[in-house]
Scaffold this motif. Structure first.
Motif, PDB file in Angstrom:
ATOM      1  N   ILE A  37       0.858  -1.194   0.000  1.00  0.00           N
ATOM      2  CA  ILE A  37       0.000   0.000   0.000  1.00  0.00           C
ATOM      3  C   ILE A  37       0.892   1.241   0.000  1.00  0.00           C
ATOM      4  O   ILE A  37       2.003   1.209   0.547  1.00  0.00           O
ATOM      5  N   ILE A  38       0.414   2.291  -0.660  1.00  0.00           N
ATOM      6  CA  ILE A  38       1.165   3.556  -0.703  1.00  0.00           C
ATOM      7  C   ILE A  38       0.340   4.649  -0.042  1.00  0.00           C
ATOM      8  O   ILE A  38      -0.834   4.841  -0.383  1.00  0.00           O
ATOM      9  N   LEU A  39       0.938   5.345   0.909  1.00  0.00           N
ATOM     10  CA  LEU A  39       0.299   6.512   1.508  1.00  0.00           C
ATOM     11  C   LEU A  39       0.995   7.738   0.929  1.00  0.00           C
ATOM     12  O   LEU A  39       2.201   7.905   1.093  1.00  0.00           O
ATOM     13  N   ALA A  40       0.255   8.583   0.220  1.00  0.00           N
ATOM     14  CA  ALA A  40       0.868   9.713  -0.469  1.00  0.00           C
ATOM     15  C   ALA A  40       0.348  11.032   0.084  1.00  0.00           C
ATOM     16  O   ALA A  40      -0.842  11.188   0.354  1.00  0.00           O
ATOM     17  N   GLN A  41       1.284  11.962   0.241  1.00  0.00           N
ATOM     18  CA  GLN A  41       0.932  13.271   0.772  1.00  0.00           C
ATOM     19  C   GLN A  41       0.443  14.172  -0.364  1.00  0.00           C
ATOM     20  O   GLN A  41       1.146  14.352  -1.357  1.00  0.00           O
ATOM     21  N   GLY A  42      -0.736  14.745  -0.199  1.00  0.00           N
ATOM     22  CA  GLY A  42      -1.283  15.651  -1.221  1.00  0.00           C
ATOM     23  C   GLY A  42      -0.605  17.001  -1.190  1.00  0.00           C
ATOM     24  O   GLY A  42       0.182  17.300  -0.299  1.00  0.00           O
ATOM     25  N   VAL A  43      -0.902  17.803  -2.218  1.00  0.00           N
ATOM     26  CA  VAL A  43      -0.334  19.149  -2.288  1.00  0.00           C
ATOM     27  C   VAL A  43      -1.465  20.145  -2.494  1.00  0.00           C
ATOM     28  O   VAL A  43      -2.567  19.781  -2.884  1.00  0.00           O
ATOM     29  N   LYS A  44      -1.183  21.395  -2.247  1.00  0.00           N
ATOM     30  CA  LYS A  44      -2.163  22.458  -2.514  1.00  0.00           C
ATOM     31  C   LYS A  44      -2.258  22.657  -4.021  1.00  0.00           C
ATOM     32  O   LYS A  44      -1.249  22.692  -4.719  1.00  0.00           O
ATOM     33  N   SER A  45      -3.505  22.788  -4.494  1.00  0.00           N
ATOM     34  CA  SER A  45      -3.689  22.844  -5.949  1.00  0.00           C
ATOM     35  C   SER A  45      -3.808  24.271  -6.441  1.00  0.00           C
ATOM     36  O   SER A  45      -4.047  24.501  -7.614  1.00  0.00           O
ATOM     37  N   LEU A  57      -0.154  18.602 -10.568  1.00  0.00           N
ATOM     38  CA  LEU A  57       0.415  17.577  -9.697  1.00  0.00           C
ATOM     39  C   LEU A  57      -0.689  16.848  -8.933  1.00  0.00           C
ATOM     40  O   LEU A  57      -0.713  15.610  -8.871  1.00  0.00           O
ATOM     41  N   LEU A  58      -1.619  17.621  -8.373  1.00  0.00           N
ATOM     42  CA  LEU A  58      -2.720  17.016  -7.627  1.00  0.00           C
ATOM     43  C   LEU A  58      -3.608  16.171  -8.550  1.00  0.00           C
ATOM     44  O   LEU A  58      -4.074  15.097  -8.176  1.00  0.00           O
ATOM     45  N   ASN A  59      -3.813  16.646  -9.780  1.00  0.00           N
ATOM     46  CA  ASN A  59      -4.594  15.902 -10.767  1.00  0.00           C
ATOM     47  C   ASN A  59      -3.974  14.537 -11.046  1.00  0.00           C
ATOM     48  O   ASN A  59      -4.651  13.502 -11.057  1.00  0.00           O
ATOM     49  N   ARG A  60      -2.650  14.490 -11.251  1.00  0.00           N
ATOM     50  CA  ARG A  60      -1.997  13.205 -11.549  1.00  0.00           C
ATOM     51  C   ARG A  60      -1.958  12.307 -10.315  1.00  0.00           C
ATOM     52  O   ARG A  60      -2.119  11.089 -10.426  1.00  0.00           O
ATOM     53  N   LEU A  61      -1.755  12.901  -9.136  1.00  0.00           N
ATOM     54  CA  LEU A  61      -1.780  12.103  -7.906  1.00  0.00           C
ATOM     55  C   LEU A  61      -3.174  11.512  -7.689  1.00  0.00           C
ATOM     56  O   LEU A  61      -3.308  10.337  -7.319  1.00  0.00           O
ATOM     57  N   SER A  62      -4.214  12.315  -7.932  1.00  0.00           N
ATOM     58  CA  SER A  62      -5.591  11.830  -7.753  1.00  0.00           C
ATOM     59  C   SER A  62      -5.879  10.670  -8.690  1.00  0.00           C
ATOM     60  O   SER A  62      -6.482   9.665  -8.312  1.00  0.00           O
ATOM     61  N   LYS A  63      -5.416  10.808  -9.950  1.00  0.00           N
ATOM     62  CA  LYS A  63      -5.622   9.730 -10.918  1.00  0.00           C
ATOM     63  C   LYS A  63      -4.897   8.465 -10.478  1.00  0.00           C
ATOM     64  O   LYS A  63      -5.432   7.365 -10.575  1.00  0.00           O
ATOM     65  N   ALA A  64      -3.647   8.640 -10.002  1.00  0.00           N
ATOM     66  CA  ALA A  64      -2.877   7.470  -9.570  1.00  0.00           C
ATOM     67  C   ALA A  64      -3.551   6.791  -8.381  1.00  0.00           C
ATOM     68  O   ALA A  64      -3.400   5.591  -8.175  1.00  0.00           O
TER      69      ALA A  64
END
Ligand code: TXA
Ligand code: MG
Length: 344
Positions: free
Chosen positions: A313-321, A329-336
């Motif tokens: 499992i991967i826990l990823a820190q979001g960023v301010k959009s 960056l947030l768009n690609r992280l959300s898709k992933a």
């Protein structure tokens, strides 16, 4: 075959151009990600792109140009908004969807009445297009469902001998795919966020349509066919943490500890400033939290690394959009994450 541009630029470009003219596939660097190129006029050559990538035939390609003469050959009309965006951002990381001429093969545009065009800002890409003397259709040079390649090695890992030539010019500077704007209708519409930001677009063309997907609301009508595909998803589920920064890190650390105690192999995607919060875990850093451009440049490479390290499992820190490349960056992280968003 993979060649390094530094070893013999003249030969690499000449060979690449010749292969493209002969209907072959050439992977080449751009400032965003590596592209898998073929002569946009040649339906058979373009068909081999779809085959090599395993790409669904209804997802249209971006055509790369290196002159306004090439744009005129592809586009039936260049609306005023498009002219302004070209002047402001070309050559650069923005693709414009324009009404197409009938001569553009259906397979290139997936049968749409429009064609996406980009003039990349990379000396190898532009030299290659100029020498081939034809517009080059080029999606990102990954296998369908993998992250876009930011190095020639990624292209090799995904496509290997399925490509006639891979030109290596080092790591892609931006690391996320171009901004896509539809300027074929009365109101410009943002179809994919990228390094050219919404604020920059607004300054040039005024108000833009931003589809609900990008506002992270319920999905509406699909305007960019690319949007309906779940793009890259890592092998392990990725949970994207959003909210106030310190609270996110605390929640991620707690969750990581609990999962580790249950015997899970946890991967963490965070920033340099927070590495100390995640001891004894598989932690990869996007760089300093103050440098989102660097984070963008690193993201796809790190996602590939999690796959190699076989975490559960991967826990990823979001960023301010809200600023700069943050939205992309947030768009690609959300898709992933497949939209597994955890609001803290
Ligand atoms: O930065 C980039 O754009 C890279 C480099 C190689 O230039 N290319 C790239 O291509 O990301 P690709 O195929 O991975 O993404 C193209 C996107 C897709 O979301 C596709 O649906 C959209 O552009 N697109 C292409 N033609 C379109 C059209 N006529 N109308 C709407 N969307 C279109
Ligand atoms: Mg792609």
């Amino acid at each position: 075959m993979l060649v390094r541009i530094m070893d013999n630029p003249e030969q690499a470009l000449e060979q690449g151009a010749e292969l493209l003219r002969a209907g072959k596939l050439v992977a080449f660097p751009t400032e965003t990600v590596y592209g898998l190129g073929a002569n946009a006029w040649d339906p058979e050559a373009v068909a081999s792109i779809f085959l090599a990538k395993g790409r669904p035939a209804d997802n249209p390609l971006i055509v790369h140009v290196a002159s306004m003469a090439m744009v005129d050959e592809l586009a039936r009309e260049i609306p005023q908004h498009a002219k302004l965006l070209m002047q402001a951002f070309w050559p650069g990381p923005i693709s414009l969807v324009l009404p197409r001429r009938p001569r553009v093969p259906d397979i290139t545009t997936a049968g749409l009445d429009t064609v996406a065009i980009r003039w990349p800002n990379h000396p190898v890409a532009t030299a290659l297009i100029e020498r081939a003397a034809v517009p080059i259709a080029a999606p990102s040079a990954n296998r369908s469902g993998r992250p876009s390649p930011t190095t020639a090695q990624h292209v090799w890992d995904d496509l290997g001998r399925g490509v006639d030539l891979i030109i290596d010019a080092g790591m892609a500077a931006i690391g996320l795919e171009s901004t896509v704007v539809d300027v074929s209708g009365p109101q410009p519409a943002l179809l994919r966020p990228g390094a050219v930001t919404l604020e920059e677009l607004r300054q040039v063309v005024g108000p833009l349509l931003v589809p609900p997907q990008l506002q992270e609301q319920a999905s509406g009508e699909v305007r960019s066919p690319g949007m309906k595909y779940t793009h890259y998803a890592p092998r392990a589920p990725l949970h994207l943490y959003l909210g106030e920064e310190q609270a996110i890190v605390t929640a991620m650390a707690l969750q990581a500890k609990q999962l580790t105690e249950q015997g899970e192999r946890v991967g963490v995607l965070t920033f340099d400033e927070f590495l100390g919060s995640f001891p004894q875990l598989t932690v990869l850093s996007l760089g300093s939290r103050r440098d989102l451009s660097q984070a963008a440049a690193r993201l796809y490479r790190l996602l590939r690394q999690f796959d190699e390290q076989q975490v559960d499992i991967i826990l990823a820190q979001g960023v301010k959009s809200d600023a700069g490349i943050g939205m992309a960056l947030l768009n690609r992280l959300s898709k992933a994450s497949g939209y597994r968003l955890i609001w803290v």
